[in-house]
Design an enzyme around this catalytic site. Sequence first.
Site, PDB file in Angstrom:
ATOM      1  N   ASP A  60       0.869  -1.174   0.000  1.00  0.00           N
ATOM      2  CA  ASP A  60       0.000   0.000   0.000  1.00  0.00           C
ATOM      3  C   ASP A  60       0.904   1.221   0.000  1.00  0.00           C
ATOM      4  O   ASP A  60       1.996   1.186   0.560  1.00  0.00           O
ATOM      5  CB  ASP A  60      -0.920   0.003   1.230  1.00  0.00           C
ATOM      6  CG  ASP A  60      -2.175   0.847   1.021  1.00  0.00           C
ATOM      7  OD1 ASP A  60      -2.025   2.043   0.697  1.00  0.00           O
ATOM      8  OD2 ASP A  60      -3.281   0.317   1.177  1.00  0.00           O
ATOM      9  N   ASN A  68     -10.795   6.832   7.273  1.00  0.00           N
ATOM     10  CA  ASN A  68     -10.580   5.401   7.049  1.00  0.00           C
ATOM     11  C   ASN A  68     -11.106   4.547   8.200  1.00  0.00           C
ATOM     12  O   ASN A  68     -11.407   3.356   8.022  1.00  0.00           O
ATOM     13  CB  ASN A  68      -9.091   5.087   6.889  1.00  0.00           C
ATOM     14  CG  ASN A  68      -8.433   5.755   5.709  1.00  0.00           C
ATOM     15  OD1 ASN A  68      -7.257   6.105   5.775  1.00  0.00           O
ATOM     16  ND2 ASN A  68      -9.153   5.958   4.607  1.00  0.00           N
ATOM     17  N   ARG A  71     -14.026   1.699   8.762  1.00  0.00           N
ATOM     18  CA  ARG A  71     -14.041   0.382   8.101  1.00  0.00           C
ATOM     19  C   ARG A  71     -12.676  -0.302   8.082  1.00  0.00           C
ATOM     20  O   ARG A  71     -12.603  -1.519   7.931  1.00  0.00           O
ATOM     21  CB  ARG A  71     -14.544   0.527   6.658  1.00  0.00           C
ATOM     22  CG  ARG A  71     -13.634   1.384   5.787  1.00  0.00           C
ATOM     23  CD  ARG A  71     -14.324   1.898   4.540  1.00  0.00           C
ATOM     24  NE  ARG A  71     -13.422   2.687   3.694  1.00  0.00           N
ATOM     25  CZ  ARG A  71     -13.060   3.953   3.926  1.00  0.00           C
ATOM     26  NH1 ARG A  71     -13.538   4.572   5.003  1.00  0.00           N
ATOM     27  NH2 ARG A  71     -12.263   4.591   3.120  1.00  0.00           N
ATOM     28  N   LYS A  84      -0.043   3.179   5.916  1.00  0.00           N
ATOM     29  CA  LYS A  84      -0.897   2.026   6.203  1.00  0.00           C
ATOM     30  C   LYS A  84      -0.083   0.745   6.356  1.00  0.00           C
ATOM     31  O   LYS A  84      -0.449  -0.145   7.133  1.00  0.00           O
ATOM     32  CB  LYS A  84      -1.950   1.862   5.100  1.00  0.00           C
ATOM     33  CG  LYS A  84      -3.016   2.935   5.112  1.00  0.00           C
ATOM     34  CD  LYS A  84      -4.099   2.680   4.074  1.00  0.00           C
ATOM     35  CE  LYS A  84      -5.161   3.775   4.121  1.00  0.00           C
ATOM     36  NZ  LYS A  84      -6.228   3.564   3.128  1.00  0.00           N
ATOM     37  N   ASP A 128      -8.690  -0.706  -4.841  1.00  0.00           N
ATOM     38  CA  ASP A 128      -9.925   0.061  -4.969  1.00  0.00           C
ATOM     39  C   ASP A 128     -10.053   0.763  -6.318  1.00  0.00           C
ATOM     40  O   ASP A 128     -10.792   1.733  -6.446  1.00  0.00           O
ATOM     41  CB  ASP A 128     -10.032   1.091  -3.845  1.00  0.00           C
ATOM     42  CG  ASP A 128      -8.869   2.088  -3.854  1.00  0.00           C
ATOM     43  OD1 ASP A 128      -7.980   1.968  -4.732  1.00  0.00           O
ATOM     44  OD2 ASP A 128      -8.851   2.986  -2.995  1.00  0.00           O
ATOM     45  N   ASN A 129      -9.316   0.264  -7.331  1.00  0.00           N
ATOM     46  CA  ASN A 129      -9.439   0.887  -8.649  1.00  0.00           C
ATOM     47  C   ASN A 129      -9.262  -0.161  -9.742  1.00  0.00           C
ATOM     48  O   ASN A 129      -8.594  -1.191  -9.535  1.00  0.00           O
ATOM     49  CB  ASN A 129      -8.420   2.019  -8.813  1.00  0.00           C
ATOM     50  CG  ASN A 129      -6.995   1.527  -8.797  1.00  0.00           C
ATOM     51  OD1 ASN A 129      -6.451   1.153  -9.835  1.00  0.00           O
ATOM     52  ND2 ASN A 129      -6.377   1.484  -7.620  1.00  0.00           N
ATOM     53  N   CYS A 186     -16.093   4.397  -3.514  1.00  0.00           N
ATOM     54  CA  CYS A 186     -16.390   4.589  -2.098  1.00  0.00           C
ATOM     55  C   CYS A 186     -16.185   6.035  -1.658  1.00  0.00           C
ATOM     56  O   CYS A 186     -16.839   6.502  -0.724  1.00  0.00           O
ATOM     57  CB  CYS A 186     -15.522   3.651  -1.260  1.00  0.00           C
ATOM     58  SG  CYS A 186     -15.923   1.903  -1.456  1.00  0.00           S
TER      59      CYS A 186
END
Length: 236
Positions: A60, A68, A71, A84, A128-129, A186
């Site tokens: 990451d 953030n 979740r 992260k 996420d993409n 999101c």
Amino acid sequence: MKNEDIFSRYSRQIFIEEIGLEGQRKIMNSKVLVIGAGGLGSPVIQYLAAAGVGVLGVTDFDEVELHNLNRQVIHNENSVGISKVKSAEAFVKSLNHQVKFIGIEEKIEDENIEEIISQFDLIIDGSDNFKTRYLVNDICVQLIKPLVYGSILGFSGQVAIFNYNGSKNLRDIFPEPPFDENLPDCDSLGVLGALPGIVGSMMANLALKIITDLPLQLNQLTLIDTLEWRFQTINF
């Protein structure tokens, strides 16, 4: 770890007839890469570390932000502002110091993905993409690496296994990524915090089944609708 320590820590997994000591040793000898330490990556990292995977890689390039935390449950208020990957490492070490953590603070790109993925036996995509998802899929096909896939938005999610024992891959169900760069995500539509916990836990469960050679239903996409509480499986 001594056998008695292994049994004491992992007894509730070892008691499962289909796992046993042999399955636990497979888990402890596994090398798993989690792409993304966010909403999906958090429960995956949590449960794989708890299960005792031998080598857990996490990639990451983001830092933890306050928004953030609804979740991304492996991070906390003290993590805000740090990477992260470092936050994930601290979490894993506090949960299970026997897990070898490999942190990769890099964005997945054409130039580095093959070198990164080649180090691991199993890949779990919590990105996420679409660009990253398709890039990860294509390199897994190229390197013959099994891939656990998941995605989330709002109240909905998807889970599948790709490229395992000759099974199909992402492009067999979605041949090309969407061309519209303004598709909702999101950041724009939000996500209920428990949803990635549900989907990520399913991804971790599938990963552990792959590691322990348990039976799996391949060439299926599971659709999760937590608003209407419906689960649907599509064969492809």
